[in-house]
Design a protein around this motif. Structure first.
Motif, PDB file in Angstrom:
ATOM      1  N   SER A   1      58.283  90.995  16.843  1.00 51.27           N
ATOM      2  CA  SER A   1      57.200  90.520  17.694  1.00 51.27           C
ATOM      3  C   SER A   1      55.883  91.027  17.110  1.00 51.27           C
ATOM      4  O   SER A   1      55.824  92.148  16.599  1.00 51.27           O
ATOM      5  N   LEU A   2      54.878  90.192  17.162  1.00 49.27           N
ATOM      6  CA  LEU A   2      53.549  90.544  16.659  1.00 49.27           C
ATOM      7  C   LEU A   2      52.500  90.234  17.711  1.00 49.27           C
ATOM      8  O   LEU A   2      52.676  89.329  18.527  1.00 49.27           O
ATOM      9  N   ASN A   3      51.411  90.962  17.662  1.00 43.62           N
ATOM     10  CA  ASN A   3      50.270  90.708  18.522  1.00 43.62           C
ATOM     11  C   ASN A   3      49.052  90.593  17.603  1.00 43.62           C
ATOM     12  O   ASN A   3      48.620  91.594  17.025  1.00 43.62           O
ATOM     13  N   PRO A   4      48.502  89.381  17.439  1.00 41.55           N
ATOM     14  CA  PRO A   4      47.412  89.211  16.477  1.00 41.55           C
ATOM     15  C   PRO A   4      46.142  89.989  16.816  1.00 41.55           C
ATOM     16  O   PRO A   4      45.293  90.184  15.956  1.00 41.55           O
ATOM     17  N   HIS A   5      46.026  90.452  18.047  1.00 44.29           N
ATOM     18  CA  HIS A   5      44.859  91.256  18.432  1.00 44.29           C
ATOM     19  C   HIS A   5      45.068  92.745  18.147  1.00 44.29           C
ATOM     20  O   HIS A   5      44.096  93.491  18.070  1.00 44.29           O
ATOM     21  N   LEU A   6      46.304  93.165  17.998  1.00 44.99           N
ATOM     22  CA  LEU A   6      46.583  94.590  17.800  1.00 44.99           C
ATOM     23  C   LEU A   6      47.140  94.917  16.426  1.00 44.99           C
ATOM     24  O   LEU A   6      46.960  96.028  15.938  1.00 44.99           O
TER      25      LEU A   6
ATOM     26  N   GLU B   1      59.112  93.193  21.652  1.00 47.38           N
ATOM     27  CA  GLU B   1      58.014  92.677  22.475  1.00 47.38           C
ATOM     28  C   GLU B   1      56.784  93.537  22.250  1.00 47.38           C
ATOM     29  O   GLU B   1      56.829  94.756  22.414  1.00 47.38           O
ATOM     30  N   HIS B   2      55.697  92.871  21.853  1.00 46.09           N
ATOM     31  CA  HIS B   2      54.449  93.590  21.585  1.00 46.09           C
ATOM     32  C   HIS B   2      53.344  93.035  22.482  1.00 46.09           C
ATOM     33  O   HIS B   2      52.470  92.305  22.033  1.00 46.09           O
ATOM     34  N   ALA B   3      53.424  93.382  23.761  1.00 43.39           N
ATOM     35  CA  ALA B   3      52.421  92.957  24.732  1.00 43.39           C
ATOM     36  C   ALA B   3      52.141  94.105  25.705  1.00 43.39           C
ATOM     37  O   ALA B   3      52.361  93.998  26.910  1.00 43.39           O
ATOM     38  N   PRO B   4      51.654  95.236  25.195  1.00 44.58           N
ATOM     39  CA  PRO B   4      51.513  96.429  26.039  1.00 44.58           C
ATOM     40  C   PRO B   4      50.501  96.291  27.175  1.00 44.58           C
ATOM     41  O   PRO B   4      50.640  96.967  28.191  1.00 44.58           O
ATOM     42  N   ALA B   5      49.532  95.412  27.038  1.00 46.43           N
ATOM     43  CA  ALA B   5      48.508  95.304  28.077  1.00 46.43           C
ATOM     44  C   ALA B   5      49.019  94.572  29.323  1.00 46.43           C
ATOM     45  O   ALA B   5      48.508  94.800  30.414  1.00 46.43           O
TER      46      ALA B   5
ATOM     47  N   PHE C   1      46.908  87.293  25.098  1.00 45.97           N
ATOM     48  CA  PHE C   1      45.555  86.738  25.246  1.00 45.97           C
ATOM     49  C   PHE C   1      45.119  85.826  24.103  1.00 45.97           C
ATOM     50  O   PHE C   1      44.022  85.953  23.579  1.00 45.97           O
ATOM     51  N   TYR C   2      46.012  84.928  23.700  1.00 42.96           N
ATOM     52  CA  TYR C   2      45.640  83.875  22.770  1.00 42.96           C
ATOM     53  C   TYR C   2      46.468  82.641  23.103  1.00 42.96           C
ATOM     54  O   TYR C   2      47.476  82.726  23.818  1.00 42.96           O
ATOM     55  N   SER C   3      46.036  81.528  22.625  1.00 44.63           N
ATOM     56  CA  SER C   3      46.754  80.275  22.826  1.00 44.63           C
ATOM     57  C   SER C   3      47.649  80.026  21.613  1.00 44.63           C
ATOM     58  O   SER C   3      47.303  80.420  20.500  1.00 44.63           O
ATOM     59  N   PRO C   4      48.783  79.360  21.797  1.00 40.31           N
ATOM     60  CA  PRO C   4      49.654  79.091  20.645  1.00 40.31           C
ATOM     61  C   PRO C   4      48.966  78.276  19.542  1.00 40.31           C
ATOM     62  O   PRO C   4      49.386  78.323  18.397  1.00 40.31           O
ATOM     63  N   ASN C   5      47.914  77.536  19.898  1.00 38.96           N
ATOM     64  CA  ASN C   5      47.198  76.769  18.879  1.00 38.96           C
ATOM     65  C   ASN C   5      45.880  77.419  18.468  1.00 38.96           C
ATOM     66  O   ASN C   5      45.027  76.789  17.857  1.00 38.96           O
ATOM     67  N   ASP C   6      45.742  78.699  18.737  1.00 38.25           N
ATOM     68  CA  ASP C   6      44.560  79.464  18.328  1.00 38.25           C
ATOM     69  C   ASP C   6      44.662  79.766  16.832  1.00 38.25           C
ATOM     70  O   ASP C   6      45.714  80.181  16.342  1.00 38.25           O
ATOM     71  N   SER C   7      43.576  79.586  16.125  1.00 37.49           N
ATOM     72  CA  SER C   7      43.592  79.799  14.671  1.00 37.49           C
ATOM     73  C   SER C   7      43.906  81.250  14.290  1.00 37.49           C
ATOM     74  O   SER C   7      44.316  81.510  13.154  1.00 37.49           O
ATOM     75  N   ILE C   8      43.781  82.193  15.229  1.00 36.45           N
ATOM     76  CA  ILE C   8      44.093  83.593  14.927  1.00 36.45           C
ATOM     77  C   ILE C   8      45.564  83.765  14.521  1.00 36.45           C
ATOM     78  O   ILE C   8      45.903  84.671  13.778  1.00 36.45           O
ATOM     79  N   ILE C   9      46.429  82.864  14.979  1.00 38.06           N
ATOM     80  CA  ILE C   9      47.861  83.003  14.715  1.00 38.06           C
ATOM     81  C   ILE C   9      48.337  82.101  13.569  1.00 38.06           C
ATOM     82  O   ILE C   9      49.474  82.228  13.110  1.00 38.06           O
ATOM     83  N   TYR C  10      47.479  81.238  13.058  1.00 40.68           N
ATOM     84  CA  TYR C  10      47.868  80.316  11.974  1.00 40.68           C
ATOM     85  C   TYR C  10      48.464  81.028  10.756  1.00 40.68           C
ATOM     86  O   TYR C  10      49.482  80.577  10.227  1.00 40.68           O
ATOM     87  N   PRO C  11      47.871  82.123  10.278  1.00 41.86           N
ATOM     88  CA  PRO C  11      48.474  82.795   9.117  1.00 41.86           C
ATOM     89  C   PRO C  11      49.911  83.283   9.386  1.00 41.86           C
ATOM     90  O   PRO C  11      50.741  83.291   8.482  1.00 41.86           O
TER      91      PRO C  11
END
Length: 133
Positions: free
Chosen positions: A76-81, A47-51, A109-119
């Protein structure tokens, strides 16, 4: 991984939690417990959600599961971190033998359909691994 505050809280309401926590650090104890309960396989989640929630590194989960065939480690990945999360996923799968991916969009802090997670989705599909939320 626990802060002193969380540990104090758990001990207040669950006096045996310290012993339980100690036992869970031993993967052989956990394996034997599962076998005793009739469990054949268990997914062990990073789990990578420290905030907002917690942080249990994928590397720790991979090491915990090493050599125990019934354990199925999920990264687990966090696209912001995580820098270059798709590349990191490939490392987790190819080098650490992780077999799936656990994402926590609302906690990261992202939506499952946010382009940040597409890759990351594309890499998971290329690696032929499941993604769960």
């Amino acid at each position: 991984m626990n802060t002193q505050g969380s540990r104090d809280f758990m001990l207040r309401f669950y006096p045996d939690s310290e012993e339980h926590h100690r036992l869970l650090q031993d993967p052989l104890w956990y394996r034997n417990y599962f076998i005793g309960q009739g469990v054949s396989y268990a997914v062990i989640l990073a789990e990578h959600a420290p905030a907002t929630s917690s942080y249990c590194p994928s590397e720790w989960v991979a090491n915990y599961c090493k050599g125990i065939d019934m354990f199925i480690p999920f990264a687990s990945l966090n696209p912001h971190l995580d820098i270059k999360p798709a590349r990191k996923l490939e490392f987790y799968v190819k080098e650490l033998n992780m077999r799936g991916l656990k994402l926590l969009p609302p906690y990261c802090f992202y939506s499952p359909n946010d382009s940040i997670i597409y890759p990351v989705y594309e890499k998971a599909q290329e690696l032929n691994i499941p993604v769960i939320f």
